[in-house]
Design an enzyme around this catalytic site. Sequence first.
Site, short mmCIF file in Angstrom:
data_model
loop_
_atom_site.label_atom_id
_atom_site.label_comp_id
_atom_site.label_asym_id
_atom_site.label_seq_id
_atom_site.Cartn_x
_atom_site.Cartn_y
_atom_site.Cartn_z
N ASN A 359 0.73 -1.21 0.09
CA ASN A 359 0.01 -0.03 0.08
C ASN A 359 0.88 1.22 0.02
OD1 ASN A 359 0.43 -0.83 3.12
ND2 ASN A 359 -0.03 1.55 2.95
N CYS A 360 0.09 2.36 -0.43
CA CYS A 360 1.06 3.68 -0.21
C CYS A 360 0.13 4.42 0.74
CB CYS A 360 0.49 4.53 -1.67
SG CYS A 360 -0.73 4.72 -2.45
N TYR A 361 -0.20 5.79 0.78
CA TYR A 361 -0.71 6.42 1.72
C TYR A 361 -2.13 6.29 1.72
CZ TYR A 361 -1.38 10.30 5.17
OH TYR A 361 -1.86 10.93 6.16
#
Length: 574
Positions: A359-361
């Site tokens: 995942n990213c943010y």
Amino acid sequence: MIFLFANNAWLSVTGRLAEAGDHGLFGTGQNMVMGIQVNDMGVFLGIILGCMVGYLVNRLGNFKFNKYLAPYEGTKFAYLIIIFATILLAVIVTYVWPLINHGVNVIVSGMTSSGSLGFFSYGFLNRMLLPVGMHHLLWMPLHFTPMGGTAQIAGEAVSGAYNIWLAQLGSIDTVSQMHPAIGFLVNFGPTAFPLAIGLAFIKTAKPENKEKVKAIVFPAIILAALAGTTEPIEFLFLFVAPVLWLAHAVMFGFSFFISDVLGLKVMIGSIPETLPSLFVPTELGRQWLIIPIILLLAVMEYFIFKTLILKLNLPTIGRDVMEETSETNASVTSSNPQPDLGIIVNGLGGVDNIVEIYNCYTRLRLDVKDASKVNINLLKTFPSSGVVDKQKHIQIIIGLGVEELRESLEAYVEALQQGTITLSKNNNLGSIYAPAHGEIIPIEHVPDDVFSNKMMGNGFAIKNHDGNVYSPVDGTIVSIFPTLHAIGLEDKQGNSLLIHMGIDTVDLKGAPFTLSVKEGQTIKKGDLLATIDTHAIKAANKDDMVIVLAVENFVGNLLITQGNVDTSTEIYQF
């Protein structure tokens, strides 16, 4: 950074770096960024690069090579092309931007010699150039270079409207007349206009939204008045109602025009910027005009905005439904996360098709082995803000709760791999079976725009059937249209369905239809609902296809898109 360093390198190689003068690089069209001298494009450069990158990624992001070059295909190839395109753009700008800067300088020079109309032009262009970040090319030369005027003050030559203002303020006892260039500093943008705009938004908002609008605009009004930052309130209408921006720009120009006509010659801006004006003798600055002009501009702007919003029905803040938002868009309950997580796993083609979960943010990112096994429609049924399909790379937009979701999904997949839990193939809120024996077609292929554009919901249709229409679900008959051509159902999960028999058959006033059910009746999947006289419908030049709609459900997952089906065939999943 690639653009900046390439731009600087080409300016250096071709010997076209501007020489700094007494006022630095103001007015040269170049500026210092990250310690290097480049063409001064400001925010406009970011817009150009953003559009270029978006275009190239969209065009080349799915580019395929021979299997031996596969590691360099897709977005990696797009990135490589973007590097060279950026360098080329940086070179081209060194030849194009000086022409643009020269044009701006010509316009600025014309303003200083056009009296009150010049001040109007300055204010108008100042707002019109703000969205692309080029307004600094307008005000900086006027504020800090001889283009804004030159004056002898206390025995020294001072250039630029802002410098002249500070010099005259410091020697106010010896000043007999305020310099005309100070008119370029009379900016009522932070004080008069935000209040008027905010009140217009509140006035035109729906009654149930007024308090929410107040909570948004009042902080923006205060910020503008105290810090001079007007973008938060201006950008509330720039993109949704450009006509308001044009009107605002005209009023902004008018504020400079009327101030010059009335002879106001002190610096006006935010409240802290305006306070030094109190030290100027009123016979010189005429600052007693400040309050009357603020009131005049605020009243005019308010009525212009209110009138345009109402007359043109503009979608400004508060005019539409304002949903309550939470800090996360989706979440996974700890008590029973498996149904939602099962949607993701099934949508990705099963456990064995998942390569990596990360995942990213805000986004859950998922890599798969075989893109053909991915079911995007099923993934869209997972509670999220959207799904991005990049073939072997899938992104689900979650929000700030994405890390918790990623951890839950990893644990869920690990449990599936170890065999401690099993994956259900029906991780959905409901299934719809075929309502007739015939040939299925997707809703998009139905020859009626109301259905094909999904105005009433998602679904499918059956053509070339035998005239018998059966219930596609277990549930209840909710409604029967007076013309008998449509039946409303509700399944056990509470999903609303509509069985529509034929296209434009409402005109036949029920003649071709014989119903076997009544309103309120409980039905089982496969129960006969109606019999259609297909010959009568075709004789009336109508289409007899049976259309099934998941009313108000626009996502859904069509499991079969072609071929013959019968009442035992599962067609659609919510």
